[in-house]
Design a protein around this motif. Structure first.
Motif, PDB file in Angstrom:
ATOM      1  N   GLU A 516       0.847  -1.196   0.000  1.00 56.92           N
ATOM      2  CA  GLU A 516       0.000   0.000   0.000  1.00 56.92           C
ATOM      3  C   GLU A 516       0.887   1.252   0.000  1.00 56.92           C
ATOM      4  OE1 GLU A 516      -3.218   0.306  -0.187  1.00 56.92           O
ATOM      5  OE2 GLU A 516      -4.252  -1.396   0.742  1.00 56.92           O
ATOM      6  N   ARG A 517       1.907   1.229   0.842  1.00 54.99           N
ATOM      7  CA  ARG A 517       2.814   2.381   0.913  1.00 54.99           C
ATOM      8  C   ARG A 517       3.593   2.533  -0.391  1.00 54.99           C
ATOM      9  NH1 ARG A 517       6.824   2.427   5.875  1.00 54.99           N
ATOM     10  NH2 ARG A 517       7.986   0.894   4.631  1.00 54.99           N
ATOM     11  N   ALA A 518       3.979   1.400  -0.968  1.00 56.46           N
ATOM     12  CA  ALA A 518       4.733   1.455  -2.221  1.00 56.46           C
ATOM     13  C   ALA A 518       3.906   2.073  -3.341  1.00 56.46           C
ATOM     14  CB  ALA A 518       5.190   0.048  -2.615  1.00 56.46           C
ATOM     15  N   VAL A 519       2.598   1.728  -3.391  1.00 59.16           N
ATOM     16  CA  VAL A 519       1.724   2.314  -4.417  1.00 59.16           C
ATOM     17  C   VAL A 519       1.736   3.834  -4.304  1.00 59.16           C
ATOM     18  CG1 VAL A 519      -0.655   2.555  -5.210  1.00 59.16           C
ATOM     19  CG2 VAL A 519       0.235   0.287  -4.629  1.00 59.16           C
ATOM     20  N   LEU A 532       2.821  -0.052 -10.855  1.00 57.19           N
ATOM     21  CA  LEU A 532       2.066  -1.160 -11.430  1.00 57.19           C
ATOM     22  C   LEU A 532       2.387  -2.473 -10.722  1.00 57.19           C
ATOM     23  CD1 LEU A 532       0.169  -2.249 -13.632  1.00 57.19           C
ATOM     24  CD2 LEU A 532       2.200  -2.578 -15.075  1.00 57.19           C
ATOM     25  N   ILE A 533       3.664  -2.730 -10.484  1.00 59.72           N
ATOM     26  CA  ILE A 533       4.054  -3.973  -9.800  1.00 59.72           C
ATOM     27  C   ILE A 533       3.435  -4.025  -8.413  1.00 59.72           C
ATOM     28  CG2 ILE A 533       6.002  -5.266  -8.848  1.00 59.72           C
ATOM     29  CD1 ILE A 533       7.688  -4.132 -11.182  1.00 59.72           C
ATOM     30  N   ALA A 534       3.436  -2.880  -7.726  1.00 66.91           N
ATOM     31  CA  ALA A 534       2.849  -2.835  -6.380  1.00 66.91           C
ATOM     32  C   ALA A 534       1.350  -3.130  -6.433  1.00 66.91           C
ATOM     33  CB  ALA A 534       3.097  -1.465  -5.755  1.00 66.91           C
ATOM     34  N   LEU A 535       0.652  -2.568  -7.424  1.00 66.56           N
ATOM     35  CA  LEU A 535      -0.785  -2.809  -7.554  1.00 66.56           C
ATOM     36  C   LEU A 535      -1.085  -4.283  -7.829  1.00 66.56           C
ATOM     37  CD1 LEU A 535      -1.927   0.284  -9.674  1.00 66.56           C
ATOM     38  CD2 LEU A 535      -2.752  -0.321  -7.378  1.00 66.56           C
ATOM     39  N   ILE A 536      -0.334  -4.900  -8.755  1.00 68.79           N
ATOM     40  CA  ILE A 536      -0.579  -6.303  -9.108  1.00 68.79           C
ATOM     41  C   ILE A 536      -0.351  -7.203  -7.903  1.00 68.79           C
ATOM     42  CG2 ILE A 536       0.155  -8.229 -10.562  1.00 68.79           C
ATOM     43  CD1 ILE A 536       1.114  -6.154 -12.630  1.00 68.79           C
ATOM     44  N   THR A 537       0.768  -6.988  -7.224  1.00 69.55           N
ATOM     45  CA  THR A 537       1.118  -7.857  -6.092  1.00 69.55           C
ATOM     46  C   THR A 537       0.147  -7.657  -4.937  1.00 69.55           C
ATOM     47  OG1 THR A 537       3.428  -7.531  -6.766  1.00 69.55           O
ATOM     48  CG2 THR A 537       3.041  -8.660  -4.678  1.00 69.55           C
TER      49      THR A 537
END
Length: 793
Positions: A516-519, A532-537
């Motif tokens: 969540e923080r990464a997004v 995008l990677i953060a959202l998918i994971t």
């Protein structure tokens, strides 16, 4: 004496003292060209075998002519003596003629003659004048010339002679497959002549293949190397080839001096060139592999070579067979054989010139890497993937220079960081990325922002390969440095990779807040790829935790992000992971459709990691639908690709559970014998066939590939039978594509007919041209027709 005094002697072709190896395709093409054209010139680099090939072709044509004559011009230095040499060779004397050329015209005008003019390159203009006059005067005359450069007259057909086929790097080989390569056959035969009992064995086969590769398949170089096997093992010879011009001496004492050593042969070509062409040759040696025109203009110009002159100089080197022209996905590139490259490097002006060229080369590819990183998340991903794949050798050379040259390592670290997203991650080049990042990080220990980001990139690659302990160590060091320096991009990156680490470990509750923080952080710094990677994971993790609605909302956000920017690599991953979510919800039809859509994108991108994952997902779904044999093949294919790219099944805990559950289910339903059979079939699939299998290209229970016909299975399309007397160098798929090329089909039409991507077809056509030594699709068509005419598929 009058001109007609040559009728009793009909030729002077020497007898072969050694056997003639390979070149069946070339001989057939020469026969065809001589039937259609009156002047055929064989061109190619020195030592490639033009003379031997011309002699063999002439010998095979002997019965079709009244006379067949070989005129060796290698020792003729004066252009004014060309006609005299031809006349003397043929025994033509006519005191009434004003010059030898007049006498030759009279003799040849009444005879059907094949004239072989050998070694014309240093007498090109004189040979062109002679050939033009004789062909005009003698309607039944055919001329077969050998030269490093075409004669350049009207009606001439040029046929480029390529080196002998040799094994490709990194291709699994055994003794039987090695025998298919003419370069290996020549080495084996010549080595046995000087070392009775020599043969390719399991112990030396790798060294034999590497030796032939290093010698570029050049027959002269191979024959000189074979002589050295009296004193050295094959492996030792390979190790000593770094100084090939000193080592490869001792050729036949009957050969002309320039063909007794490799150095003398190449130096002969060098000395024939104008100064500007020599200079460009030496500068081009800085490229480790193929290159394009823009790179030459950026790296090799200045100090005697103007940018506007580069194209003409390249064309001149091509015409003299000192460069090879290749097409890669429609782009023209140039390549110099290793033998010529090494010679050019020895002719550079010294260490200072070499370092200057290397720095200009590095700057060129540093700029390319920076552009790729900046433009990666967008509609040009496919073109960047292709471009970076083509430039892999140049990128490696540029980074190696940064490590070797004092004061350049920091630039190398920056370059490695640029390549992580657009090159190493999407291509599953994890070991490659780790190799360069580890070396650069060791060389640049200073606590900088760049080091913090590189440590995190290295951690991501390490974790992707399942090395959790080392990945966490690298990540912790990166996080400490990022916090100390207060760099928001590095901090966002560490949040993302920390979330990935927890997700891979199966701790989705701990991963969620990090992701969540990464997004948020990746969005704040404008890193679209990281966001995008953060959202998918995150979507996958919250789905595993039971919040199915939130997961779908996150997947939709991820898809919207890719659509807004025309991005396709991440989009393929959204489809892949979303398909797993749908499958878990029992929506098998949607899951299959989405996984197949992802597979098509991944295939076009060449994303092997995604292909492997998708094949596994499709296997899970198909197993649940009761298509057990199909699922077993897909699972085996997935594991096979996974082994090649370093994919660890246990990297993602939940995926590992799905995998093991599917294996157990399949073995229960199929039984050990059937399971093992389908597993073997899946493992033997080529990458293209794996995709065909996954897309439903075969019915349940059909064999995985036509090779299964040997075991009694009925193939889905007629299998190609290769003549044992003359094995084809092409794979089954390549032969299939060659046949469609011969039918006049375009790459797009072939892709549609075979249910594969156009990019895949382009790659196959490139491999076919390389293996056959051809430069055009027309030559492929002629080769197919010749094999069919001879009863060979």
């Amino acid at each position: 004496m009058v001109a007609g005094a040559v009728t009793r002697q009909v030729g002077n072709l020497p007898a072969d003292l050694t056997s003639f190896v390979g070149r069946r395709r070339e001989l057939a093409e020469i026969r065809r060209l001589l039937s259609a054209s009156r002047l055929v010139t064989l061109t190619g680099v020195g030592g490639v075998g033009k003379t031997r090939l011309a002699l063999r072709a002439a010998a095979e044509q002997r019965r079709a002519f009244d006379g067949v004559w070989l005129v060796d011009l290698s020792t003729v230095g004066d252009p004014g003596l060309v006609a005299e040499t031809v006349a003397a060779t043929m025994g033509v004397r006519d005191e009434a003629a004003a010059c030898p050329l007049d006498a030759l015209e009279r003799v040849l005008s009444s005879q059907r003659t094949l004239l072989v003019l050998d070694n014309c390159e240093h007498l090109r203009d004189a040979c062109a004048v002679l050939a033009d006059r004789l062909l005009r005067a003698a309607p039944e005359l055919r001329i077969l010339a050998t030269s490093r450069q075409s004669l350049g007259i009207t009606g001439e057909h040029r046929m480029k002679i390529s080196p002998l086929p040799v094994p490709e790097p990194d291709r699994p080989l055994d003794r039987r497959s090695l025998e298919l390569y003419d370069g290996v056959s020549l080495l084996t035969e010549r080595a046995a002549a000087v070392l009775p009992g020599f043969a390719v064995t399991e112990d030396n086969q790798a060294a034999v293949a590497e030796l032939c590769r290093q010698l570029d398949g050049i027959p002269l170089a191979i024959e000189l190397a074979a002589v050295r096997l009296r004193a050295l093992s094959v492996k030792a010879l390979v190790e000593r080839l770094r100084d090939r011009y000193r080592l490869l001496t001792g050729g036949s004492s009957t050969a002309v001096p320039r063909q007794q050593t490799l150095h003398a042969l190449v130096d002969w070509s060098f000395q024939l060139l104008p100064a500007a062409e020599r200079t460009l040759w030496t500068r081009l040696s800085i490229f480790p592999s193929h290159f394009d025109l823009d790179a030459v203009e950026a790296v090799c110009t200045g100090d005697g070579i103007e940018r506007d002159d580069v194209l003409d100089l390249l064309d001149a080197l091509l015409d003299k067979s000192l460069l090879l022209r290749e097409e890669h996905a429609g782009a023209v590139r140039y390549r110099m054989l290793d033998t010529l490259r090494e010679f050019g490097r020895k002719r550079l002006g010294g260490p200072a010139e070499r370092r200057s060229l290397q720095r200009r080369h590095r700057d060129r590819y540093l700029l390319l890497a920076r552009r790729a990183a900046a433009e990666w998340f967008g509609p040009d991903q496919l073109s960047w993937l292709r471009r970076l794949d083509l430039e892999q050798a140049n990128l490696r050379a540029a980074m190696d220079f940064c490590l070797q040259e004092p004061g350049e390592a920091e630039t190398g670290l920056r370059m490695a960081l640029y390549l992580t997203d657009p090159c190493w991650l999407p291509n599953a080049y994890y070991n490659e990325g780790r190799h360069w990042l580890d070396r650069m990080l060791w060389a640049v220990p200073a606590p900088t922002v760049m080091r913090a980001r590189a440590l995190c990139a290295d951690a991501e690659l390490v974790l992707t390969q399942g090395d959790t302990d080392r990945g966490r160590l690298l990540l912790a060091e990166s996080r400490r440095l990022a916090e100390r320096l207060g760099d928001p991009e590095a901090l966002a990156q560490t949040s993302l990779v920390a979330g990935l680490a927890e997700h891979y470990a199966g701790d989705y509750a701990r991963a969620a807040p990090l992701l969540e923080r990464a997004v948020e952080e990746e969005e704040a710094v404008g890193n679209l790829s990281g966001r995008l990677i953060a959202l998918i994971t995150l979507a996958a993790g919250v789905g595993y935790l039971g919040d199915r609605a939130r997961a779908r909302e996150l997947f939709e956000r991820a898809l919207a992000l890719t659509e807004a920017h025309g991005e396709c690599s991440g989009r393929a991953w959204v489809f892949t992971i979303f398909a797993v979510h749908l499958w878990q919800d029992g929506e098998n039809d949607r899951a299959l459709a989405m996984a197949r859509e992802a597979l098509l994108l991944a295939r076009d991108l060449g994303d092997r990691m995604n292909i492997a994952t998708n094949l596994a997902v499709l296997a899970w779904v198909q197993a649940g639908e009761g298509r057990h044999a199909h699922a077993a093949r897909l699972l085996a294919a997935s594991e096979e690709i996974g082994r090649r790219v370093g994919l660890v099944p246990s990297r993602d805990k939940r995926f590992a559970e799905f995998h093991e559950r599917c294996l157990t289910d399949l073995r229960t339903n199929l039984g050990d014998r059937a399971m093992n059979r389908e597993t073997r079939r899946g493992q033997r699939l080529t990458p293209d066939e794996m995709v065909e299998e996954a897309l439903g290209g075969r019915a349940e229970g059909a064999p995985a590939r036509p090779d299964d016909a040997a075991a009694g299975a009925e193939p889905t399309r007629p299998a190609t039978v290769v003549s044992a007397a003359e094995p084809s160098p092409l794979t089954r798929r390549e032969r299939e594509i060659a046949e469609l090329v011969a039918q006049g089909r375009s790459n797009k039409e072939i892709a549609s007919a075979l249910v594969i991507s156009q990019r895949t077809v382009e790659g196959h056509v490139e491999h076919i041209l390389d293996k056959l030594g051809f430069a055009s699709r027309a030559q492929i068509a002629a080769w197919v027709a010749a094999r069919e005419a001879g009863g060979r598929p």
